[in-house]
Write a protein that holds these residues in place. Structure first.
Motif, short mmCIF file in Angstrom:
data_model
loop_
_atom_site.label_atom_id
_atom_site.label_comp_id
_atom_site.label_asym_id
_atom_site.label_seq_id
_atom_site.Cartn_x
_atom_site.Cartn_y
_atom_site.Cartn_z
N UNK A 110 0.95 -1.29 0.14
CA UNK A 110 -0.02 -0.23 -0.10
C UNK A 110 0.77 1.37 0.06
N UNK A 111 1.90 1.31 0.70
CA UNK A 111 2.85 2.44 0.86
C UNK A 111 3.44 2.75 -0.55
N UNK A 112 3.91 1.55 -1.06
CA UNK A 112 4.47 1.75 -2.66
C UNK A 112 3.48 2.23 -3.49
N UNK A 113 2.26 1.93 -3.28
CA UNK A 113 1.28 2.39 -4.32
C UNK A 113 0.95 3.84 -3.98
N UNK A 114 0.83 4.29 -2.73
CA UNK A 114 0.62 5.69 -2.55
C UNK A 114 1.68 6.60 -2.96
N UNK A 115 2.86 6.29 -2.60
CA UNK A 115 3.93 7.22 -3.34
C UNK A 115 3.92 7.23 -4.72
N UNK A 116 3.63 6.28 -5.50
CA UNK A 116 3.57 6.20 -7.07
C UNK A 116 2.24 7.16 -7.36
N UNK A 117 1.30 7.11 -6.52
CA UNK A 117 -0.06 7.63 -6.96
C UNK A 117 0.06 9.42 -6.65
N UNK A 118 0.80 9.68 -5.85
CA UNK A 118 1.25 11.21 -5.81
C UNK A 118 2.06 11.82 -6.87
N UNK A 119 2.64 10.97 -7.36
CA UNK A 119 3.55 11.31 -8.66
C UNK A 119 2.67 11.27 -9.90
N UNK A 120 1.83 10.19 -10.15
CA UNK A 120 1.04 10.20 -11.12
C UNK A 120 -0.11 11.07 -11.05
N UNK A 121 -0.57 11.57 -9.80
CA UNK A 121 -1.57 12.60 -9.76
C UNK A 121 -1.26 13.92 -10.36
N UNK A 122 -0.05 14.21 -9.87
CA UNK A 122 0.59 15.39 -10.39
C UNK A 122 0.76 15.31 -11.91
N UNK A 123 1.25 14.24 -12.48
CA UNK A 123 1.50 13.99 -13.96
C UNK A 123 0.31 14.07 -14.88
N UNK A 124 -0.58 13.60 -14.36
CA UNK A 124 -1.87 13.19 -15.21
C UNK A 124 -2.77 14.53 -15.06
N UNK A 125 -3.05 15.07 -13.72
CA UNK A 125 -4.07 16.20 -13.43
C UNK A 125 -3.57 17.36 -14.03
N UNK A 126 -2.15 17.85 -13.64
CA UNK A 126 -1.61 19.17 -13.83
C UNK A 126 -0.79 19.11 -15.07
N UNK A 127 0.26 18.27 -15.17
CA UNK A 127 1.19 18.22 -16.30
C UNK A 127 0.53 17.78 -17.48
N UNK A 128 -0.15 16.69 -17.55
CA UNK A 128 -0.82 16.48 -18.90
C UNK A 128 -2.22 17.12 -19.01
N UNK A 129 -2.73 17.78 -18.27
CA UNK A 129 -3.74 18.47 -18.04
C UNK A 129 -5.02 17.74 -18.36
N UNK A 130 -5.23 16.61 -17.65
CA UNK A 130 -6.33 15.70 -17.93
C UNK A 130 -7.62 15.76 -17.06
N UNK A 131 -7.07 16.74 -16.00
CA UNK A 131 -8.31 17.02 -15.11
C UNK A 131 -9.00 16.02 -14.43
N UNK A 132 -10.32 16.00 -14.30
CA UNK A 132 -11.02 14.78 -13.69
C UNK A 132 -10.79 13.37 -14.25
N UNK A 133 -10.72 13.61 -15.38
CA UNK A 133 -10.39 12.00 -16.28
C UNK A 133 -8.98 11.48 -15.54
N UNK A 134 -7.94 12.37 -15.52
CA UNK A 134 -6.62 12.08 -14.98
C UNK A 134 -7.06 11.50 -13.36
N UNK A 135 -7.54 12.34 -12.74
CA UNK A 135 -8.05 11.76 -11.33
C UNK A 135 -8.47 10.47 -11.11
N UNK A 136 -9.37 10.24 -12.18
CA UNK A 136 -9.93 8.75 -12.26
C UNK A 136 -9.01 7.52 -12.53
N UNK A 137 -8.10 7.94 -13.64
CA UNK A 137 -6.95 6.89 -14.04
C UNK A 137 -6.14 6.86 -13.08
#
Length: 505
Positions: A203-230
């Protein structure tokens, strides 16, 4: 014999647990000191057993629930509409199913915990497979909630713009829906055999990766809500695959003996027990989801939902601590009853309840003292921050009550009382809490404060009733005789024998 000893303490070691009774003469102060020391040692030993389960469970639950908190924090800076849609989708649509699956999987704490207590280790893997089959069938039946989320929310009074955006997001969250089917039974499989650190590290490994992916999909790639779902889908499927691979790759030779056709037998009996667990827990989970739905019918619903969703996120995150004790209590009670040790089960309940309540009191005070600071994590809107601050006192009381109630529910799970507790939850939550909250909201014009106050009253009544039942439980009688409100070691053996494949008896 123990009664021939000069020591004022009698040690009755049963199944590895030390039962202590004091034979003291009146005024024997030295004996009293010795008794106090042994009692302290016994409390310390029981605390170690509880924390061995609760600690990793809390950590893993916080890590996985933290994925929603992280996503909400990112989405909250996109706008008020996006935050409201995310809150409805994760709190109501996903949350509805989360509570049901979590509760149904909790049936494994009863039967796996009791099977582990009587050393029928091979049954744990079989029960996990049955849980997968039953929960997958239920997941198929619940799919329309995601597909038709928009019209459902409109019927329930949500505004068109919130309902339509929530419906789009819900479709993207269907993979998360099926992750629950496999994750929760696998979690209980490891938990009941005390392999909790496996869950925690994955679970810890998944959480750390999730923080990075959230920044990447929601902000960097500008996928917004769909990025949060992915990112949420990935955050739950990664630990799910990790636990399944760990279980099936030879690490658990006693409890996993491979896929079996026996998993398809007695599915109805398993469904009835898991359904009782699901109803018991999801009635609690749905309770505060209703609070969000009712809030959506108030004027200026976006601000009301946003502020309430922040409070519910904080409450849900802290709730992972008492839910860890819920799991620990269920396992400890089931293990002790499976081993025929009623006094050990009672002592586990006392230690777990006191520990969880003390932690809840600390968080209650922190929330009240930091009521102007913690909303900044989720939003920069001064209107929403002020609204959250006004709700902080109710949030603090909710956190405190919720630190006690899950432990009492854990007793029910470990003992097999799920159906009785489901009736109690219906009465306290939906006959008392919701109607009282609606009355305070609309008749007394208290708005969201009124809804929440009424629902807290329902939780308080339910906690009192459960505490009374646990207090009146005759734990000595519980391991020898059947009674309406008594948890039974005999019943534990009946379950194990009933659901065992014939070739393993």
């Amino acid at each position: 014999m123990a009664d021939s000893l000069q020591d004022p303490l009698i040690h009755d070691k049963q199944n590895g647990d030390e039962e202590i009774s004091c034979n003291l003469q009146e005024g024997d102060e030295s004996g009293s000191v010795v008794c106090s020391r042994y009692l302290g040692r016994r409390i310390a030993n029981e605390s170690k057993k509880i924390w061995a389960i609760a600690g990793p469970a809390i950590f893993s639950r916080m890590a996985l629930y933290g994925t929603s908190i992280v996503s909400q924090a990112f989405v909250g800076h996109l706008g008020e509409l996006e935050l409201a849609a995310f809150a409805i989708a994760t709190t109501v649509i996903v949350g509805f199913n989360f509570g049901l699956f979590l509760g149904m999987a909790s049936a494994l704490e009863t039967i796996c915990g009791q099977a582990f207590g009587v050393r029928q280790y091979h049954l744990l893997g079989l029960y996990m497979q049955r849980a997968w089959i039953v929960l997958f069938g239920v997941a198929i039946l619940l799919l329309p909630m995601y597909i038709f989320a928009t019209p459902i929310l409109k019927i329930l009074g949500q505004s068109d713009e919130i309902a339509e955006l929530t419906g789009k997001l819900s479709i993207w969250l269907i993979p998360l829906h099926f992750a629950y089917v496999f994750y929760f039974p696998a979690q209980r499989f490891f938990q009941t055999q005390l392999k909790n650190m496996v869950i925690a590290w994955i679970s810890a490994a998944s959480f750390v990766l999730h923080v990075f992916l959230s920044w990447l999909f929601i902000f960097k790639l500008e996928m917004g809500l769909i990025g949060s779902a992915i990112t949420l889908n990935l955050a739950w499927w990664m630990p799910t695959f990790g636990l399944i691979l760990y279980a099936t790759c030879g690490v658990c030779p006693r409890t996993w003996t491979g896929l079996s056709r026996d998993a398809f037998s007695d599915l109805w009996a398993f469904f009835k027990l898991s359904a009782a667990s699901g109803v018991m827990l999801c009635l609690e989970s749905w309770y505060y989801r209703i609070l969000v739905l009712l809030t959506g019918n108030l004027p200026d619903s976006k601000v009301a939902i946003d502020s309430l969703s922040i409070c519910m996120s904080i409450n849900g995150f802290e709730m992972m601590i008492p839910l860890g004790f819920f799991a620990a209590t269920g396992v400890r009670v089931a293990n002790e009853l499976g081993a025929g040790n009623g006094k050990g089960a009672k002592f586990a309940v006392i230690v777990s309840a006191i520990t969880s309540t003390m932690i809840g009191l600390v968080f209650c005070l922190l929330i009240i003292l930091l009521r102007g600071e913690f909303p900044l994590i989720f939003t920069s809107s001064t209107i929403i921050i002020d609204a959250v601050s006004k709700l902080s006192l109710l949030l603090g009381f909710t956190v405190l009550l919720n630190s006690i109630q899950p432990v009492l529910s854990g007793v029910a799970v470990g003992s097999g009382w799920q159906s009785y507790v489901a009736y109690i939850n219906i009465g306290c939550y939906y006959v008392i809490g919701v109607p009282f909250g609606v009355m305070l909201c609309w008749m007394f014009k208290l708005g969201v404060l009124g809804i929440w106050t009424g629902m807290i009253c329902g939780t308080a009544v339910q906690t009192i009733v459960l505490a009374f039942i646990v207090y009146r439980c005759d734990w000595d009688k519980a391991v020898n005789a059947k009674s309406q409100f008594h948890c039974l070691a005999a019943e534990a053996m009946d379950r194990v024998n009933k659901w065992s494949p014939e070739d393993s008896s």
